[in-house]
Design a protein around this motif. Structure first.
Motif, short mmCIF file in Angstrom:
data_model
loop_
_atom_site.label_atom_id
_atom_site.label_comp_id
_atom_site.label_asym_id
_atom_site.label_seq_id
_atom_site.Cartn_x
_atom_site.Cartn_y
_atom_site.Cartn_z
N PHE A 3 0.83 -1.20 0.00
CA PHE A 3 0.00 0.00 0.00
C PHE A 3 0.87 1.25 0.00
CE2 PHE A 3 -1.89 3.39 2.56
CZ PHE A 3 -2.91 3.77 1.69
N ILE A 4 1.86 1.30 0.86
CA ILE A 4 2.74 2.46 0.98
C ILE A 4 3.47 2.72 -0.35
CG2 ILE A 4 4.85 3.32 2.10
CD1 ILE A 4 3.79 1.89 4.67
N ALA A 5 3.89 1.65 -1.01
CA ALA A 5 4.64 1.77 -2.26
C ALA A 5 3.75 1.98 -3.48
CB ALA A 5 5.50 0.51 -2.47
N GLY A 6 2.45 1.87 -3.31
CA GLY A 6 1.54 2.03 -4.44
C GLY A 6 1.34 0.75 -5.22
N GLY A 7 1.66 -0.38 -4.64
CA GLY A 7 1.42 -1.68 -5.28
C GLY A 7 2.59 -2.63 -5.10
N ALA A 8 2.28 -3.91 -5.20
CA ALA A 8 3.29 -4.96 -5.03
C ALA A 8 4.39 -4.86 -6.10
CB ALA A 8 2.64 -6.34 -5.06
N LEU A 9 4.02 -4.51 -7.33
CA LEU A 9 5.03 -4.41 -8.39
C LEU A 9 6.06 -3.33 -8.10
CD1 LEU A 9 3.01 -4.98 -11.67
CD2 LEU A 9 4.59 -6.54 -10.53
N ASN A 10 5.63 -2.25 -7.47
CA ASN A 10 6.58 -1.19 -7.11
C ASN A 10 7.58 -1.69 -6.06
OD1 ASN A 10 5.39 0.57 -8.90
ND2 ASN A 10 4.09 1.50 -7.34
N VAL A 11 7.13 -2.52 -5.15
CA VAL A 11 8.03 -3.11 -4.14
C VAL A 11 9.02 -4.02 -4.83
CG1 VAL A 11 8.16 -4.62 -2.13
CG2 VAL A 11 6.36 -2.89 -2.26
N ILE A 12 8.53 -4.84 -5.75
CA ILE A 12 9.41 -5.77 -6.48
C ILE A 12 10.43 -5.00 -7.31
CG2 ILE A 12 9.45 -7.50 -8.33
CD1 ILE A 12 6.66 -8.41 -7.22
N ARG A 13 9.99 -3.94 -7.99
CA ARG A 13 10.91 -3.11 -8.79
C ARG A 13 12.00 -2.50 -7.91
NH1 ARG A 13 6.03 -0.87 -11.24
NH2 ARG A 13 5.71 -1.99 -13.16
N ALA A 14 11.61 -1.99 -6.75
CA ALA A 14 12.59 -1.36 -5.85
C ALA A 14 13.59 -2.39 -5.34
CB ALA A 14 11.87 -0.70 -4.68
N GLU A 15 13.13 -3.58 -5.01
CA GLU A 15 14.04 -4.64 -4.55
C GLU A 15 14.98 -5.06 -5.67
OE1 GLU A 15 11.50 -7.69 -2.98
OE2 GLU A 15 10.96 -6.48 -1.22
N PHE A 16 14.45 -5.16 -6.88
CA PHE A 16 15.27 -5.54 -8.03
C PHE A 16 16.34 -4.46 -8.30
CE2 PHE A 16 16.15 -5.65 -12.62
CZ PHE A 16 16.60 -6.96 -12.74
N ALA A 17 15.96 -3.19 -8.21
CA ALA A 17 16.89 -2.10 -8.45
C ALA A 17 18.03 -2.10 -7.43
CB ALA A 17 16.16 -0.75 -8.42
N LYS A 18 17.74 -2.47 -6.20
CA LYS A 18 18.79 -2.54 -5.16
C LYS A 18 19.83 -3.60 -5.48
CE LYS A 18 15.87 -1.17 -1.29
NZ LYS A 18 15.24 -1.65 -0.04
N LYS A 19 19.41 -4.66 -6.17
CA LYS A 19 20.31 -5.77 -6.48
C LYS A 19 21.18 -5.49 -7.70
CE LYS A 19 17.25 -9.15 -4.44
NZ LYS A 19 16.44 -10.33 -4.62
N GLN A 20 20.86 -4.43 -8.43
CA GLN A 20 21.62 -4.10 -9.65
C GLN A 20 22.86 -3.31 -9.34
OE1 GLN A 20 20.81 -5.48 -12.61
NE2 GLN A 20 19.26 -6.52 -11.42
#
Length: 96
Positions: free
Chosen positions: A79-96
């Motif tokens: 909810f805070i991130a505006g959706g589950a996909l936004n959380v996944i994108r942020a986690e993926f970006a941290k790993k790059q």
């Protein structure tokens, strides 16, 4: 009690939307078509803690109603991130 089907509720959560139910089914009748709505408690949104909705009626009067949710910590982050996909994108970006 006004409620959601389980699958619909899960889909709303994944999209970062609030799936809320009335604590008192009679509160449904207080909602007017042209109300503006404030949600109290989002800054401290936690599992198991109800929220308060303030119905601001066009005539200047207000009603406060208690609403329930079934969000867990992960779903609150969605909810805070505006959706589950936004959380996944942020986690993926941290790993790059």
């Amino acid at each position: 009690m006004k409620s959601f089907a389980r699958i619909h509720e899960t889909n709303l959560k994944k999209q970062g939307m609030l799936a809320l139910t009335f604590n008192d089914k009679e509160d449904y009748e207080k909602v007017q078509e042209d109300d503006s709505i404030d949600i109290v408690g989002l800054a401290t949104f936690t599992p198991g803690k109800p929220l308060t909705v303030v119905l601001n009626h066009k005539d200047g009067s207000k009603d406060e109603i208690v609403v329930n949710h079934t969000y867990n910590e992960q779903q609150i982050q969605w909810f805070i991130a505006g959706g589950a996909l936004n959380v996944i994108r942020a986690e993926f970006a941290k790993k790059q």
